[in-house]
Design a protein around this motif. Structure first.
Motif, PDB file in Angstrom:
ATOM      1  N   TRP A  61      87.511  42.442  91.097  1.00 37.14           N
ATOM      2  CA  TRP A  61      87.684  42.623  92.540  1.00 37.14           C
ATOM      3  C   TRP A  61      88.828  41.760  93.053  1.00 37.14           C
ATOM      4  O   TRP A  61      89.652  42.212  93.831  1.00 37.14           O
ATOM      5  CB  TRP A  61      86.416  42.271  93.304  1.00 37.14           C
ATOM      6  N   PRO A  67      87.375  48.432  92.575  1.00 38.02           N
ATOM      7  CA  PRO A  67      87.142  48.505  94.022  1.00 38.02           C
ATOM      8  C   PRO A  67      86.085  47.488  94.447  1.00 38.02           C
ATOM      9  O   PRO A  67      85.091  47.281  93.745  1.00 38.02           O
ATOM     10  CB  PRO A  67      86.661  49.936  94.245  1.00 38.02           C
ATOM     11  N   VAL A  68      86.331  46.860  95.569  1.00 38.20           N
ATOM     12  CA  VAL A  68      85.404  45.849  96.099  1.00 38.20           C
ATOM     13  C   VAL A  68      84.282  46.565  96.836  1.00 38.20           C
ATOM     14  O   VAL A  68      84.545  47.371  97.727  1.00 38.20           O
ATOM     15  CB  VAL A  68      86.134  44.892  97.062  1.00 38.20           C
ATOM     16  N   PRO A  69      83.022  46.282  96.474  1.00 35.31           N
ATOM     17  CA  PRO A  69      81.905  46.882  97.216  1.00 35.31           C
ATOM     18  C   PRO A  69      81.943  46.455  98.687  1.00 35.31           C
ATOM     19  O   PRO A  69      82.405  45.357  99.014  1.00 35.31           O
ATOM     20  CB  PRO A  69      80.663  46.310  96.534  1.00 35.31           C
ATOM     21  N   ALA A  70      81.473  47.302  99.550  1.00 29.70           N
ATOM     22  CA  ALA A  70      81.527  47.050 100.995  1.00 29.70           C
ATOM     23  C   ALA A  70      80.936  45.692 101.375  1.00 29.70           C
ATOM     24  O   ALA A  70      81.482  44.991 102.227  1.00 29.70           O
ATOM     25  CB  ALA A  70      80.806  48.167 101.743  1.00 29.70           C
ATOM     26  N   GLU A  71      79.850  45.302 100.729  1.00 31.51           N
ATOM     27  CA  GLU A  71      79.192  44.041 101.105  1.00 31.51           C
ATOM     28  C   GLU A  71      80.026  42.808 100.746  1.00 31.51           C
ATOM     29  O   GLU A  71      79.775  41.723 101.258  1.00 31.51           O
ATOM     30  CB  GLU A  71      77.788  43.927 100.494  1.00 31.51           C
ATOM     31  N   HIS A  72      81.011  42.984  99.878  1.00 22.21           N
ATOM     32  CA  HIS A  72      81.878  41.858  99.501  1.00 22.21           C
ATOM     33  C   HIS A  72      83.310  42.030 100.001  1.00 22.21           C
ATOM     34  O   HIS A  72      84.166  41.194  99.719  1.00 22.21           O
ATOM     35  CB  HIS A  72      81.858  41.661  97.987  1.00 22.21           C
ATOM     36  N   ASP A  73      83.546  43.087 100.769  1.00 22.69           N
ATOM     37  CA  ASP A  73      84.866  43.315 101.345  1.00 22.69           C
ATOM     38  C   ASP A  73      84.946  42.530 102.650  1.00 22.69           C
ATOM     39  O   ASP A  73      84.793  43.072 103.745  1.00 22.69           O
ATOM     40  CB  ASP A  73      85.093  44.810 101.564  1.00 22.69           C
ATOM     41  N   THR A  74      85.177  41.247 102.511  1.00 20.92           N
ATOM     42  CA  THR A  74      85.104  40.304 103.621  1.00 20.92           C
ATOM     43  C   THR A  74      86.417  39.537 103.755  1.00 20.92           C
ATOM     44  O   THR A  74      87.317  39.662 102.916  1.00 20.92           O
ATOM     45  CB  THR A  74      83.982  39.286 103.374  1.00 20.92           C
ATOM     46  N   ARG A  78      89.555  38.696 100.967  1.00 21.28           N
ATOM     47  CA  ARG A  78      90.992  38.797 101.221  1.00 21.28           C
ATOM     48  C   ARG A  78      91.685  37.456 100.958  1.00 21.28           C
ATOM     49  O   ARG A  78      92.802  37.424 100.441  1.00 21.28           O
ATOM     50  CB  ARG A  78      91.238  39.310 102.639  1.00 21.28           C
TER      51      ARG A  78
END
Length: 92
Positions: A61, A67-74, A78
């Motif tokens: 990731w 792809p970064v899972p939504a729960e870790h797309d923070t 970034r």
């Protein structure tokens, strides 16, 4: 920094440095060493949650290979992505 915050930082740093394979130790541990004092409480929470995940997943990731899972797309992810770009040697 309060004693509780200092203990939390030490715990996170230990977990970040002792990931399971050297590349992750260097990347994630380096980020923790270099940037943890700049993270707010929400980012520290996200970092602790991230450290519960599989090492190879996190590494993928952060490097953008998975792809970064939504729960870790923070915001924290970034920051980790930016740190990884800064840390990579430029190949010519």
């Amino acid at each position: 920094m309060s004693d509780e915050t200092e203990k939390r930082h030490k715990r996170i740093l230990y977990r970040a440095i002792h990931r399971g394979f050297k590349e992750a130790d260097i990347l994630i541990g380096g980020f923790a060493r270099d940037r943890m004092d700049t993270l707010n409480e929400a980012e520290l929470d996200a970092f602790e949650s991230l450290l519960d995940q599989n090492d190879h997943d996190i590494y993928g990731w952060v490097l953008g290979n998975r792809p970064v899972p939504a729960e870790h797309d923070t915001a924290l992810m970034r920051k980790l992505n930016a740190y990884a770009l800064e840390a990579r040697p430029v190949r010519t």
